[in-house]
Design a protein around this motif. Sequence first.
Motif, PDB file in Angstrom:
ATOM      1  N   GLY A 196      -9.603  12.921  -4.623  1.00  0.00           N
ATOM      2  CA  GLY A 196      -9.247  11.521  -4.428  1.00  0.00           C
ATOM      3  C   GLY A 196      -8.812  11.256  -2.996  1.00  0.00           C
ATOM      4  O   GLY A 196      -9.210  10.253  -2.382  1.00  0.00           O
ATOM      5  N   GLY A 197      -8.006  12.156  -2.434  1.00  0.00           N
ATOM      6  CA  GLY A 197      -7.623  12.026  -1.041  1.00  0.00           C
ATOM      7  C   GLY A 197      -8.795  12.183  -0.095  1.00  0.00           C
ATOM      8  O   GLY A 197      -8.860  11.523   0.956  1.00  0.00           O
ATOM      9  N   MET A 198      -9.751  13.031  -0.458  1.00  0.00           N
ATOM     10  CA  MET A 198     -10.930  13.227   0.384  1.00  0.00           C
ATOM     11  C   MET A 198     -11.806  11.975   0.420  1.00  0.00           C
ATOM     12  O   MET A 198     -12.407  11.655   1.458  1.00  0.00           O
ATOM     13  N   LEU A 199     -11.900  11.262  -0.697  1.00  0.00           N
ATOM     14  CA  LEU A 199     -12.655  10.002  -0.696  1.00  0.00           C
ATOM     15  C   LEU A 199     -11.993   8.973   0.201  1.00  0.00           C
ATOM     16  O   LEU A 199     -12.673   8.247   0.949  1.00  0.00           O
ATOM     17  N   PHE A 200     -10.673   8.898   0.120  1.00  0.00           N
ATOM     18  CA  PHE A 200      -9.914   8.013   1.013  1.00  0.00           C
ATOM     19  C   PHE A 200     -10.131   8.427   2.472  1.00  0.00           C
ATOM     20  O   PHE A 200     -10.331   7.588   3.357  1.00  0.00           O
TER      21      PHE A 200
ATOM     22  N   GLN B  68      -1.209   6.420   7.873  1.00  0.00           N
ATOM     23  CA  GLN B  68       0.108   6.943   7.527  1.00  0.00           C
ATOM     24  C   GLN B  68       0.143   7.414   6.078  1.00  0.00           C
ATOM     25  O   GLN B  68       0.644   8.508   5.777  1.00  0.00           O
ATOM     26  N   LEU B  69      -0.392   6.590   5.177  1.00  0.00           N
ATOM     27  CA  LEU B  69      -0.400   6.955   3.764  1.00  0.00           C
ATOM     28  C   LEU B  69      -1.284   8.169   3.518  1.00  0.00           C
ATOM     29  O   LEU B  69      -0.922   9.072   2.751  1.00  0.00           O
ATOM     30  N   LEU B  70      -2.441   8.221   4.180  1.00  0.00           N
ATOM     31  CA  LEU B  70      -3.341   9.359   4.009  1.00  0.00           C
ATOM     32  C   LEU B  70      -2.679  10.652   4.472  1.00  0.00           C
ATOM     33  O   LEU B  70      -2.762  11.681   3.790  1.00  0.00           O
TER      34      LEU B  70
ATOM     35  N   TYR C 133      -2.934  -2.659   9.391  1.00  0.00           N
ATOM     36  CA  TYR C 133      -3.397  -2.194   8.080  1.00  0.00           C
ATOM     37  C   TYR C 133      -4.017  -0.806   8.187  1.00  0.00           C
ATOM     38  O   TYR C 133      -3.764   0.064   7.333  1.00  0.00           O
ATOM     39  N   TYR C 134      -4.804  -0.554   9.217  1.00  0.00           N
ATOM     40  CA  TYR C 134      -5.403   0.764   9.398  1.00  0.00           C
ATOM     41  C   TYR C 134      -4.344   1.809   9.753  1.00  0.00           C
ATOM     42  O   TYR C 134      -4.455   2.976   9.367  1.00  0.00           O
ATOM     43  N   ARG C 135      -3.330   1.375  10.500  1.00  0.00           N
ATOM     44  CA  ARG C 135      -2.241   2.302  10.812  1.00  0.00           C
ATOM     45  C   ARG C 135      -1.505   2.724   9.537  1.00  0.00           C
ATOM     46  O   ARG C 135      -1.156   3.896   9.370  1.00  0.00           O
ATOM     47  N   ARG C 136      -1.306   1.785   8.632  1.00  0.00           N
ATOM     48  CA  ARG C 136      -0.655   2.121   7.359  1.00  0.00           C
ATOM     49  C   ARG C 136      -1.556   3.019   6.509  1.00  0.00           C
ATOM     50  O   ARG C 136      -1.067   3.914   5.814  1.00  0.00           O
TER      51      ARG C 136
ATOM     52  N   LEU D 142       0.828  -1.207   0.000  1.00  0.00           N
ATOM     53  CA  LEU D 142       0.000   0.000   0.000  1.00  0.00           C
ATOM     54  C   LEU D 142       0.863   1.257   0.000  1.00  0.00           C
ATOM     55  O   LEU D 142       0.601   2.211  -0.747  1.00  0.00           O
ATOM     56  N   LEU D 143       1.910   1.272   0.822  1.00  0.00           N
ATOM     57  CA  LEU D 143       2.790   2.433   0.886  1.00  0.00           C
ATOM     58  C   LEU D 143       3.602   2.578  -0.393  1.00  0.00           C
ATOM     59  O   LEU D 143       3.817   3.695  -0.879  1.00  0.00           O
TER      60      LEU D 143
END
Length: 217
Positions: free
Chosen positions: A157-161, A193-195, A187-190, A29-30
Amino acid sequence: MNSEYERNNQVGARRNSSSFGRIERMPPLLVAGYLAMVAITIMFVMLVAAYVSTRVRSGVPTGLHQLPRYFSLSTIVLLVSSYTMGQARRLYAQDDLGSLARCLGATLLLGCIFAGLQLLGWRDLMTQGVLFQGSTSTSSGQFIYLISALHVAHLLGGMLFLLALLLRVTHADRDAVRALVFIRNPYYRRQLQLLGTYWHFIDVLWVALFAVFLFMY
């Protein structure tokens, strides 16, 4: 001689395996997120280069039109949203899902305000006679519409995430067991982090674009 050769091969193999291990340990994911940000950066660099080239070739002096004040306001709003997003990882580490949900909600609201201010900025450009299909003297103005619209699209796109993660946090906060599972799930922590990284990237990207518009418009 053979034993020394074998030892060297084993040392080299361990070094190669450790290098590949570090790459493999990075979550997919990252990796996908970082590659996407690199691609976005390249695209905007090319667009800015085309804008600057068109602006210089047009021969129109800078300052002929005024950059919409809504662009300045939207920059402030996005900087504030970057601050609120920066608090998310701290709240997650403190297991405070209620505050995390409010933090993500505030960031989402600020993102919507930013997009609205961009729309008002485009309307201001049109009132100044800078149209998307303008004359040769205002052809560089087309790039302002294009670049800012693409930036808003990537922000959406970031707002949908962000919205999807906000709904998960809100759902988990309603039950102690779900909250514990959510907090302990890497997984939620990642995802968080990505968001956060992506949101700060979009913020820095807009500040750079705004600086170009400010000095070249």
